[in-house]
Scaffold this active site. Sequence first.
Site, PDB file in Angstrom:
ATOM      1  N   ASP A 292       0.853  -1.171   0.000  1.00  0.00           N
ATOM      2  CA  ASP A 292       0.000   0.000   0.000  1.00  0.00           C
ATOM      3  C   ASP A 292       0.902   1.238   0.000  1.00  0.00           C
ATOM      4  O   ASP A 292       2.129   1.151   0.107  1.00  0.00           O
ATOM      5  CB  ASP A 292      -0.957  -0.038   1.208  1.00  0.00           C
ATOM      6  CG  ASP A 292      -2.206   0.804   0.967  1.00  0.00           C
ATOM      7  OD1 ASP A 292      -3.224   0.552   1.606  1.00  0.00           O
ATOM      8  OD2 ASP A 292      -2.132   1.726   0.117  1.00  0.00           O
TER       9      ASP A 292
HETATM   10  C1  GLC Z   1      -4.365   4.328  -0.243  1.00  0.00           C
HETATM   11  C2  GLC Z   1      -5.238   3.153   0.132  1.00  0.00           C
HETATM   12  C3  GLC Z   1      -5.332   2.109  -0.955  1.00  0.00           C
HETATM   13  C4  GLC Z   1      -5.178   2.751  -2.319  1.00  0.00           C
HETATM   14  C5  GLC Z   1      -3.765   3.280  -2.395  1.00  0.00           C
HETATM   15  C6  GLC Z   1      -3.516   4.008  -3.732  1.00  0.00           C
HETATM   16  O1  GLC Z   1      -3.701   4.808   0.882  1.00  0.00           O
HETATM   17  O2  GLC Z   1      -4.960   2.480   1.349  1.00  0.00           O
HETATM   18  O3  GLC Z   1      -6.609   1.478  -0.794  1.00  0.00           O
HETATM   19  O4  GLC Z   1      -5.400   1.788  -3.347  1.00  0.00           O
HETATM   20  O5  GLC Z   1      -3.446   4.143  -1.317  1.00  0.00           O
HETATM   21  O6  GLC Z   1      -4.306   5.154  -3.789  1.00  0.00           O
END
Ligand code: GLC
Length: 749
Positions: A292
């Site tokens: 993430d």
């Molecule tokens: C965010 C979220 C994730 C998302 C990623 C890209 O912090 O936790 O669900 O896909 O970053 O935006």
Amino acid sequence: MKDEVYRYNDLDPAVEARVDALLARMTLAEKIGQLVQTTPFVMPDPDEMQRVIEQAQQTGQPVQFMQRLRPGLEDRIRAGGIGSIFGINDGATINALQRLAVEESRLGIPLIVGNDVIHGFRTIFPIPLAESCTWNPALLERAARAAAEEASACGTDWIFAPMVDIARDGRWGRIAEGAGEDPFLGAAMARARVRGFQAGGLRSGRRVAACPKHYVGYGAAEAGRDYNTVDISERTLRDVYLPPFKAAFDAGAGSVMSAFNEIAGIPATINPLTLRTILRDEWSWPGMVVSDYEAVAELIQHGVAADLKEAGRLSILAGLDMEMVSTAFADHLAELVAEGAVPESRVEEAARRVLRLKVRLGLFERPYTDETLPAHLILCEEFRSLALEVARQSMVLLKNAGNLLPLAQGGRRLAVVGPLADARQDMLGTWAFFGRAEDAETVLDALRLRLPEDAIFHAAGCPIVGDGPADIAGAVAATQAADVIIAVVGESANMSGEARSRMHLGLPSRQQALMDALTATGKPLVVVLMSGRPLVIPRLAEQADALLVAWHAGIRAGSAVADLLFGAVSPSGKLTTSWPAAEGQIPVYYAHKNTGRPMTGAGALQFAEPFKSRYIDGPNEPLFPFGFGLSYTTFAYRDLRVETPIIGPEDILVVSATIENTGLRPAEEVVQLYVRDLVGSVTRPVKELKGFRRMALQPGEAQVVRFEVPAHDLGFHGPDMKYVVEPGAFAVWIGPNSVEGLEGRFEVR
Ligand code: GLC
């Protein structure tokens, strides 16, 4: 073929041979480049942001930051130093960056373009929690496909969805993004959404890969505070939080996003149990794991890595394949390999997984997006109609005293009050990145299309949140000439979603005061409640004559509410999360354990009154239970038949019942099947959902519903943490929700 679904987690020898040949030509730096994902734009500096915000406030225009390309990005792409970009939806810019990779880098390996398409791309559907209340996987598959159509037409190859985190705590804002509290329902929705995203025959002529997230246990954050510690047992991890991921992989998902949270002390980004033992050794899943956002760098904050280099080493060795935004891999992986701290074979394995996905997606053959496509695909009538259907089926009728609803349309004079009655942006809900407020219909819009101007009296009454000017007296005055009050209240879109945990789950700000004043008028009161989570609303539920949960229902929210209020269609949604009677009950969910001193039992008589598992100041039961939802008709359940009273562990349980529409209106009922393992080698939930079916019934019509449940579905992880279906007696129910139903017995031998 139109309804083909691509699978990205099967191994195809031809694909593997192609990847082998490519890897053989790649330098270590180029292999590392495939593991690097970044956003192409950087946010402006704080002064610039402040200037833009102030200008927007003066002009009343939406805040629009100039998108500045990340410095050095183009050269890094030319050098093969970037494998993926995300957070971009402009086909021309995507093609321009893709050309650098395909035509100017040494090996011409295309970028894979990711995006968060959580409940629609430009045609915004209801938030996923709302969608799950349709209990209609086939419909959700169509909605996911529509999202993939629009996203693919605008250059997206990889969708960071479905979010499949089981959530049993409404304080957690991201409960909005998932399918609620139950692993069986969550698995069904995960399967449907992966199939929809990965559908064949997209009009772009290209493909999309799904990315279920957040692996794993993110929804169990302590106190419902986002990113907080997750400390659950391995059995709970395996029986509750993992099943939706397994379903997503079985449906063909070839990537997964690891979660921010720790799991019992070891962050998900570097957790060997989840990333290696379960994913690779037990499930033999060959897909790619992306972190993430900056989660690798956050290992330093977690306190398990002293610096970014250590964070990178721990991540790659644990089995992470691609790093989102932070730069541990880009900055330190070559050095770690040179020092022998990371074997090159591990880097190559990660690069293989990335390249396999790119080959399966057809990116080498079709790297560019057709920039003319969006014009006639985005917001097309087919998708707008689908968004309306999903919104209608997602809404849940919790109360309808005296059958106040549906309202007769003619001759009605409505007071349409409340801060969400005309809140266009909030209809989109959280995570509607590429949606636009101007596409959304509000409740007021839709009612004005159905009633004459002089039959509607509108007043917001108070802001959704904050201390802005309120005019509750004005709202009360607007009800004077009306014969029914429609109060549209609840949360703003940005009160749920990421980093939006709440500790008080009632109506925000002065909305309850508004409701008190409206109640005092004594007029029939219909409450349309919009939120991204289960709210704590005992007072409001008392005050409302009719209570319709509309969630944040997407661009067709207004029409869906109006259709339900006037009875064009009967409500059919059912809750997929328990609605607490008080925050103090949280976590409250139907599949709870019985304990040694259940409320329903005798308790221990140590003193005058029996000691039981209860509160001294409130009920154990939620205000509204999982699976609950009313209709404009009534349904009778009768003739439960356990057709297989004794089954072996490889057999199929067959149970049926008759459901009759005993009312005057056609409607759909979501029939649910629950079981209880009465005695297990570990404690077992008092109920578990093991089947559901939507049934359309005309007035007076009766149908037999027949469930076939593989005995394998009745298992759990036993004392040795192995999945087992144990012999013994079971209870089974078929009913309209998790607290009512016809009960029977069967036995596994
Ligand atoms: C965010 C979220 C994730 C998302 C990623 C890209 O912090 O936790 O669900 O896909 O970053 O935006």
